[in-house]
Write a protein that holds these residues in place. Structure first.
Motif, mmCIF file in Angstrom:
data_model
loop_
_atom_site.group_PDB
_atom_site.id
_atom_site.type_symbol
_atom_site.label_atom_id
_atom_site.label_comp_id
_atom_site.label_asym_id
_atom_site.label_seq_id
_atom_site.Cartn_x
_atom_site.Cartn_y
_atom_site.Cartn_z
ATOM 1 N N GLU A 17 77.462 39.357 89.018
ATOM 2 C CA GLU A 17 76.329 39.483 89.921
ATOM 3 C C GLU A 17 76.722 40.182 91.231
ATOM 4 O O GLU A 17 75.988 41.017 91.748
ATOM 5 N N THR A 18 77.896 39.830 91.739
ATOM 6 C CA THR A 18 78.372 40.447 92.984
ATOM 7 C C THR A 18 78.613 41.934 92.784
ATOM 8 O O THR A 18 78.300 42.764 93.656
ATOM 9 N N ARG A 23 76.774 47.487 93.937
ATOM 10 C CA ARG A 23 76.310 48.810 93.494
ATOM 11 C C ARG A 23 74.918 49.108 94.047
ATOM 12 O O ARG A 23 74.650 50.209 94.532
ATOM 13 N N LYS A 24 74.054 48.085 94.029
ATOM 14 C CA LYS A 24 72.687 48.268 94.535
ATOM 15 C C LYS A 24 72.700 48.595 96.029
ATOM 16 O O LYS A 24 71.955 49.455 96.500
ATOM 17 N N ILE A 28 71.332 54.974 97.427
ATOM 18 C CA ILE A 28 70.342 55.485 98.371
ATOM 19 C C ILE A 28 68.967 55.149 97.832
ATOM 20 O O ILE A 28 68.622 55.506 96.698
ATOM 21 N N CYS A 29 68.182 54.448 98.630
ATOM 22 C CA CYS A 29 66.842 54.038 98.211
ATOM 23 C C CYS A 29 65.877 55.212 98.379
ATOM 24 O O CYS A 29 65.704 55.729 99.485
ATOM 25 N N CYS A 30 65.272 55.630 97.298
ATOM 26 C CA CYS A 30 64.416 56.817 97.333
ATOM 27 C C CYS A 30 62.924 56.486 97.369
ATOM 28 O O CYS A 30 62.085 57.395 97.333
ATOM 29 N N ASP A 31 62.574 55.222 97.411
ATOM 30 C CA ASP A 31 61.161 54.868 97.386
ATOM 31 C C ASP A 31 60.719 54.065 98.608
ATOM 32 O O ASP A 31 59.789 53.259 98.555
ATOM 33 N N VAL A 32 61.406 54.281 99.748
ATOM 34 C CA VAL A 32 61.016 53.605 100.987
ATOM 35 C C VAL A 32 59.708 54.207 101.487
ATOM 36 O O VAL A 32 59.582 55.433 101.586
#
Length: 619
Positions: A17-18, A23-24, A28-32
């Motif tokens: 889980e860690t 990795r998450k 780079i978050c592309c849906d902000v």
């Protein structure tokens, strides 16, 4: 994958889980959701003035300088004071005397002043009479005016000293920096803009000090003290220059002999002041055990050399060389460089420099005259009284420990002071579990180190280094101390707890030191904050007491119509230069006024002596 080692496979399974969370977090978050169009995020041309205002409001002044941004006044935010220069009627000439406060700013020989809704510009000389009269004036650094010969009859408020009390951790109390919090406006020259913003700064600081209960500390201690310090600077301290020069020549002879001896021991000449060359001489040529080494070479710090001094005579010679060279360059040559036309040295005292409230001095720094060794104490022989005069020297006895006994309410420590006992010997008797009469000088010396170490927040490691004893033994000393003086132990815990709750430590008179370190994520930084929380109230209160004593002594000398004058303050010591006929009266004044400066639960004791030189009076 068979290539993965079993141990690594086990870790991946266990911490699956860690690993995925890491990795998450790295993606780079592309849906902000973006409220503005993408074009708003393109690089735009820099607005230097807007950037300068933003950085100044955040007090990032060094960054402003590094980016070579223009100096601008910061626009006031909602609820902040605002006083644009354009709001005032510009009037040539000096402001009128009266009961209305006058705000004055000086630059060279020019003055700008605000009185009511008018802004005045005139030569500085034109306000001399006004300053000396009964008109209330607001100044930034009143001592600066006093030091260049102005008289100030009625100082209503000093914005520099107020800013220091409000935030003693700042590195800069200049008016330009403080005015970053108010609006000076446009359309006037810089001097006029500063004067126009001074009333707003005054209101802001006055409100803060009033809310923090510090106005009396400003008006009854710090502001009157500015006058005393200015007088002390003007009085100066007479020096026997011929004797000092001869001492410098003697030092130079000894320095040359030490250098020659070191060269002979090593086998060649080199630069003793070069860490690289010195490290090569000590560790490569002489083969001494190196303690530390980095990319620049061996460490030759004082701590390293002290640990090696019994292994080779060259190291002992080197330590002596460093001490004598420091005396010669910093103190002998340094004093000769600041000789005034009247044969005296006129140090500059600083009220807004230390975080504990202590006064410091510079050019020359008379607070740091080295006195632990005899050749350092020799320097006191060259500070002397004038013709027909003597020096009256008075020093508080163990003032910080007496303050600690009072603030901690420790019954055992208070009892020793009330009975006039020797606190260090009494501490040794308790820590070493033996009758007082069997305490040896070494035991007393170690107990003294613990006593003063506790005031400065010392830990077992530092105490072991200071006394050159094992860590466990130092830890036991501190534990026994806290058992003996349980009130002190409880006080130390209480002050740290209260500082964490309030965000600051505080002296008896309300002087504060803010401690953001107590909330730091770094353990070492938090530990530093805790040490300061324990020792600042004691050190700061001792600093406040000596300031009050200075005011009382100076006022008593004037009240009695004496010619004697206060000329120096060093830590817990005051020196008065007095005509020989006044020495008994002056000694009585010093003793009485210093011992009664504040009321503690234990008596304050002053040791006072007279001599022709500082050495004779103090030793």
């Amino acid at each position: 994958d068979p290539a993965i080692r079993p141990a690594l496979r086990e870790k991946l399974v266990r911490d699956r889980e860690t690993a995925f969370l890491s990795r998450k977090l790295g993606e780079i978050c592309c849906d902000v959701p973006l409220p503005n169009p993408l074009t708003d995020y393109l690089n735009q041309p820099v607005n230097p003035e807007a950037l300068a205002r933003k950085l100044a409001r955040l007090e990032l002044f060094q960054l402003c300088e590094r980016l070579q941004l223009p100096k601008v006044a910061v626009e006031a935010g909602e609820g902040e004071p605002s006083a644009p220069a354009a709001h005032y009627t510009l009037t040539p000439g000096a402001p009128p005397a009266g009961e209305q406060p006058i705000y004055l700013v000086r630059e060279g020989e020019e003055v700008a002043a605000v009185c009511g809704d008018r802004l005045y510009r005139c030569p500085a000389e034109d306000v001399r009479e006004l300053l000396a009269g009964d008109t209330p004036v607001v100044l930034h650094d009143a001592k600066d005016w006093l030091s260049v010969g102005y008289r100030v009859g009625r100082l209503a408020f000093d914005t520099m000293l107020a800013a220091y009390l409000d935030n003693p951790s700042s590195a800069d109390y200049s008016l330009d920096r403080l005015l970053a919090a108010v609006r000076a406006g446009e359309g006037a020259d810089p001097l006029a803009r500063r004067a126009a913003a001074l009333p707003a700064l005054h209101r802001q600081l006055n409100d803060r000090l009033q809310a923090n209960g510090q106005l009396r500390l400003l008006t009854e201690v710090e502001q009157p003290l500015a006058f005393v310090l200015a007088e002390m600077e003007q009085q100066g301290f007479l020096v026997d220059w011929s004797a000092l020069t001869a001492y410098g020549e003697k030092l130079q002879t000894n320095i040359h002999a030490l250098v020659t001896a070191i060269y002979e021991m090593v086998g060649y000449e080199f630069n003793l002041n070069s860490p690289k060359q010195l490290g090569e001489a000590l560790f490569d040529k002489l083969g001494l055990p190196a303690k530390k080494k980095n990319h620049r070479g061996y460490s030759t710090s004082a701590e390293v050399l002290e640990s090696l001094k019994n292994l080779h005579p060259a190291v002992e010679h080197l330590l002596e060389y460093r001490q004598l060279a420091k005396l010669k360059s910093t103190y002998v040559d340094g004093l000769l460089a600041v000789r005034a036309a009247d044969g005296r040295v006129h140090t500059t005292f600083h009220q807004a420099e230390t975080r504990t409230g202590r006064i410091s001095s510079s050019e020359p720094n008379l607070q740091n005259i080295p006195v632990r060794r005899e050749n350092g104490r020799e320097l006191r022989r060259f500070f002397t009284a004038g013709e027909g005069m003597v020096l009256c020297d008075a020093d508080y006895s163990q003032i910080e420990l007496r303050v600690l006994a009072h603030m901690a309410g420790d019954a055992a420590m208070q009892r020793v002071f009330e009975q006039g006992g020797d606190i260090h010997a009494s501490t040794a008797a308790e820590v070493f579990h033996m009758p007082l009469e069997l305490v040896t000088p070494l035991m007393r010396s170690r107990a003294k180190a613990v006593n003063f170490g506790i005031v400065y927040g010392i830990g077992p490691y530092s105490l072991s280094q200071d006394l050159n004893i094992p860590f466990g033994e130092a830890k036991a000393y501190i534990a026994e101390y806290m058992r003996t003086y349980s009130g002190v132990a409880a006080y130390m815990e209480r002050t740290v707890r209260e500082a964490k709750e309030r965000g600051y430590a505080e002296t008896l008179l309300g002087r504060r030191r803010y401690l953001p370190e107590l909330k730091a994520g770094n353990a070492a930084t938090r530990a530093f904050g805790e040490r300061v929380a324990r020792n600042m109230p004691v050190q700061g209160t001792a600093a406040d007491i000596i300031k009050i004593a200075m005011l009382r002594v100076r006022d008593a000398l004037l009240r009695e119509g004496l010619k004697a004058r206060l000329i120096l303050q060093i830590h817990d010591e005051l020196i008065v230069e007095a005509p020989e006929a006044e020495q008994q009266q002056v000694m009585q004044i010093l003793q009485t006024e210093m011992e009664q400066a504040v009321a503690l639960s234990v008596p304050m004791v002053v040791d006072a002596h007279v001599g022709k030189t500082w050495y004779d009076a103090k030793g």
